[in-house]
Design a protein around this motif. Sequence first.
Motif, PDB file in Angstrom:
ATOM      1  N   GLU A 178       0.826  -1.207   0.000  1.00 46.60           N
ATOM      2  CA  GLU A 178       0.000   0.000   0.000  1.00 46.60           C
ATOM      3  C   GLU A 178       0.863   1.260   0.000  1.00 46.60           C
ATOM      4  OE1 GLU A 178      -3.925  -1.680   2.379  1.00 46.60           O
ATOM      5  OE2 GLU A 178      -2.192  -0.959   3.539  1.00 46.60           O
ATOM      6  N   ALA A 179       1.919   1.256   0.818  1.00 46.68           N
ATOM      7  CA  ALA A 179       2.812   2.416   0.873  1.00 46.68           C
ATOM      8  C   ALA A 179       3.507   2.604  -0.474  1.00 46.68           C
ATOM      9  CB  ALA A 179       3.839   2.242   1.990  1.00 46.68           C
ATOM     10  N   ALA A 180       3.981   1.513  -1.054  1.00 48.61           N
ATOM     11  CA  ALA A 180       4.662   1.594  -2.348  1.00 48.61           C
ATOM     12  C   ALA A 180       3.721   2.130  -3.424  1.00 48.61           C
ATOM     13  CB  ALA A 180       5.201   0.218  -2.737  1.00 48.61           C
ATOM     14  N   ILE A 208      13.629   5.499   8.998  1.00 50.43           N
ATOM     15  CA  ILE A 208      12.510   4.709   8.485  1.00 50.43           C
ATOM     16  C   ILE A 208      12.444   3.426   9.299  1.00 50.43           C
ATOM     17  CG2 ILE A 208      11.506   3.539   6.493  1.00 50.43           C
ATOM     18  CD1 ILE A 208      13.150   5.431   4.707  1.00 50.43           C
ATOM     19  N   LYS A 209      11.425   3.332  10.139  1.00 55.24           N
ATOM     20  CA  LYS A 209      11.288   2.175  11.028  1.00 55.24           C
ATOM     21  C   LYS A 209       9.854   1.675  11.030  1.00 55.24           C
ATOM     22  CE  LYS A 209      14.800   4.033  14.059  1.00 55.24           C
ATOM     23  NZ  LYS A 209      14.975   4.937  15.169  1.00 55.24           N
ATOM     24  N   PRO A 210       9.448   0.960  10.002  1.00 58.53           N
ATOM     25  CA  PRO A 210       8.084   0.426  10.031  1.00 58.53           C
ATOM     26  C   PRO A 210       7.971  -0.657  11.103  1.00 58.53           C
ATOM     27  CG  PRO A 210       9.290  -0.497   8.186  1.00 58.53           C
ATOM     28  CD  PRO A 210      10.181   0.544   8.811  1.00 58.53           C
ATOM     29  N   TRP A 217      15.623   1.609   1.083  1.00 51.18           N
ATOM     30  CA  TRP A 217      15.730   2.854   1.839  1.00 51.18           C
ATOM     31  C   TRP A 217      15.801   2.591   3.341  1.00 51.18           C
ATOM     32  CZ3 TRP A 217      11.774   6.599  -0.900  1.00 51.18           C
ATOM     33  CH2 TRP A 217      12.297   6.983  -2.139  1.00 51.18           C
ATOM     34  N   GLU A 218      15.157   1.543   3.824  1.00 53.00           N
ATOM     35  CA  GLU A 218      15.257   1.202   5.247  1.00 53.00           C
ATOM     36  C   GLU A 218      16.705   0.950   5.648  1.00 53.00           C
ATOM     37  OE1 GLU A 218      12.683  -1.929   6.688  1.00 53.00           O
ATOM     38  OE2 GLU A 218      11.107  -1.248   5.330  1.00 53.00           O
ATOM     39  N   THR A 219      17.511   0.426   4.713  1.00 55.26           N
ATOM     40  CA  THR A 219      18.917   0.149   5.017  1.00 55.26           C
ATOM     41  C   THR A 219      19.761   1.416   4.958  1.00 55.26           C
ATOM     42  OG1 THR A 219      19.605  -0.337   2.727  1.00 55.26           O
ATOM     43  CG2 THR A 219      18.702  -2.170   4.032  1.00 55.26           C
ATOM     44  N   VAL A 232       5.052   7.073   6.149  1.00 54.46           N
ATOM     45  CA  VAL A 232       4.706   7.313   4.745  1.00 54.46           C
ATOM     46  C   VAL A 232       5.041   8.757   4.374  1.00 54.46           C
ATOM     47  CG1 VAL A 232       2.831   7.348   3.038  1.00 54.46           C
ATOM     48  CG2 VAL A 232       2.939   5.517   4.745  1.00 54.46           C
ATOM     49  N   GLN A 233       4.779   9.692   5.278  1.00 53.16           N
ATOM     50  CA  GLN A 233       5.099  11.097   5.005  1.00 53.16           C
ATOM     51  C   GLN A 233       6.609  11.293   4.878  1.00 53.16           C
ATOM     52  OE1 GLN A 233       1.995  11.956   3.933  1.00 53.16           O
ATOM     53  NE2 GLN A 233       2.751  13.952   4.511  1.00 53.16           N
ATOM     54  N   LEU A 234       7.385  10.623   5.734  1.00 49.51           N
ATOM     55  CA  LEU A 234       8.842  10.703   5.647  1.00 49.51           C
ATOM     56  C   LEU A 234       9.319  10.119   4.315  1.00 49.51           C
ATOM     57  CD1 LEU A 234      11.637  11.302   6.806  1.00 49.51           C
ATOM     58  CD2 LEU A 234      11.529   9.097   7.998  1.00 49.51           C
ATOM     59  N   LEU A 235       8.764   8.987   3.936  1.00 53.52           N
ATOM     60  CA  LEU A 235       9.116   8.376   2.653  1.00 53.52           C
ATOM     61  C   LEU A 235       8.776   9.316   1.499  1.00 53.52           C
ATOM     62  CD1 LEU A 235       7.854   4.765   3.376  1.00 53.52           C
ATOM     63  CD2 LEU A 235      10.238   5.422   2.954  1.00 53.52           C
ATOM     64  N   ARG A 236       7.660  10.020   1.598  1.00 52.78           N
ATOM     65  CA  ARG A 236       7.262  10.975   0.553  1.00 52.78           C
ATOM     66  C   ARG A 236       8.298  12.100   0.459  1.00 52.78           C
ATOM     67  NH1 ARG A 236       2.279  11.274   1.665  1.00 52.78           N
ATOM     68  NH2 ARG A 236       1.566  10.041  -0.093  1.00 52.78           N
ATOM     69  N   GLY A 237       8.765  12.578   1.608  1.00 51.84           N
ATOM     70  CA  GLY A 237       9.788  13.632   1.619  1.00 51.84           C
ATOM     71  C   GLY A 237      11.106  13.145   1.039  1.00 51.84           C
ATOM     72  N   ILE A 238      11.508  11.930   1.401  1.00 48.41           N
ATOM     73  CA  ILE A 238      12.741  11.351   0.864  1.00 48.41           C
ATOM     74  C   ILE A 238      12.612  11.180  -0.644  1.00 48.41           C
ATOM     75  CG2 ILE A 238      14.149   9.247   0.818  1.00 48.41           C
ATOM     76  CD1 ILE A 238      13.582   9.029   3.876  1.00 48.41           C
ATOM     77  N   ARG A 239      11.472  10.669  -1.079  1.00 48.01           N
ATOM     78  CA  ARG A 239      11.238  10.475  -2.516  1.00 48.01           C
ATOM     79  C   ARG A 239      11.332  11.801  -3.265  1.00 48.01           C
ATOM     80  NH1 ARG A 239       7.933  10.858  -6.622  1.00 48.01           N
ATOM     81  NH2 ARG A 239       7.454   9.085  -7.958  1.00 48.01           N
TER      82      ARG A 239
END
Length: 154
Positions: A13-15, A35-37, A28-30, A52-59
């Motif tokens: 869903e996040a992807a 990022i700690k799901p 990205w977790e590595t 998800v918001q952090l991932l959006r910012g990184i993306r």
Amino acid sequence: MEKSPDAFRTISEAAQELDLPQHVLRFWETRFSQIKPLKRGGGRRYYRPDDVQLLRGIRFLLYDEGFTIKGVQKILKENGARHVITIGETGAIETVTSAGAGDEMVTTPQITAPEVATSGSVIDTYSRARLNEALHELLECKRILDKATEEPLN
């Protein structure tokens, strides 16, 4: 049925929400300790809304602004995850401090915009950022291989 904005997201869903392959999120977790799901039985990942918001910012920083992974790591270290979340929400890169902005940009060879590919098409920003990320990773692999070949075998 659509999930609540406060609901946890599976990796698929996040992807899908971020328009990224699942393996990129795992990679990205590595690279980003922030990022700690949550991980449940069988290693199943559940991303919180802030994740998800952090991932959006990184993306956004990697793909839209052309930062390297190392550059985004520096932004996270100097300004924190909340700062990157804000960048992802607003798309306002000028919130990155001027002291840290200059040297986060790709320092390895970078494809400049717009460049015409051999087919005659213009490379879009997203593709250029992905190519730069791949180039950075390949150069890092080369560095590791070069270092490994220099060390004597025991």
